[in-house]
Write a protein that holds these residues in place. Sequence first.
Motif: not given
Length: 176
Positions: A63-76
């Motif tokens: 699988p191709e791994v796309l890992n986006f970290e959530d910065n916790g702000s609730g913003d995109i």
Amino acid sequence: MQKMVVTQRACPARRVPSGEPTLIPEGQFITINQSLGGNYTITFQGNMLRIDGTDADAIGQEPEVLNFEDNGSGDIVEEQVWQALDSVFDPEIPISLVSLGLIYNVEIDQHLNSVRINMTLTAPGCGMGPVLVSDVKYRVELVPNVDLVEVDLVFDPPWSRDMMSEEAQLEAGLFF
């Protein structure tokens, strides 16, 4: 490179050329017809489907791994949206839609957790347009805090190869 495999789990897919989502059940025989740009074009029960590279484990592929970290702000995070877009490749040319210059605009509404994307195709009659739109939606929905992705196909200004990055022109053999 046709290869018959068995699905290891239920696998989301999109019909070609409509882009309509479907689900292939676990334990089904499918034929992999091609793999370009990290996605797979397969045949299942006489239908041509596209499987996103992030679901490749469902068909026994890496699988191709796309890992986006959530910065916790609730913003995109806009940079993550562009990263997701840069991971979507034209099904016929293994160059990302961003490098091809097909993404014209990205608007983020932080209050609605939505992303609106204006994109074009290399040709207005491109039969893969609905599939590309569904690829864009699928990948951008992986970005933390994105609840809705809307993609508008626009043809003004018309796409030209001058909109491609220099790297993409080199990759396509157009830059000399």
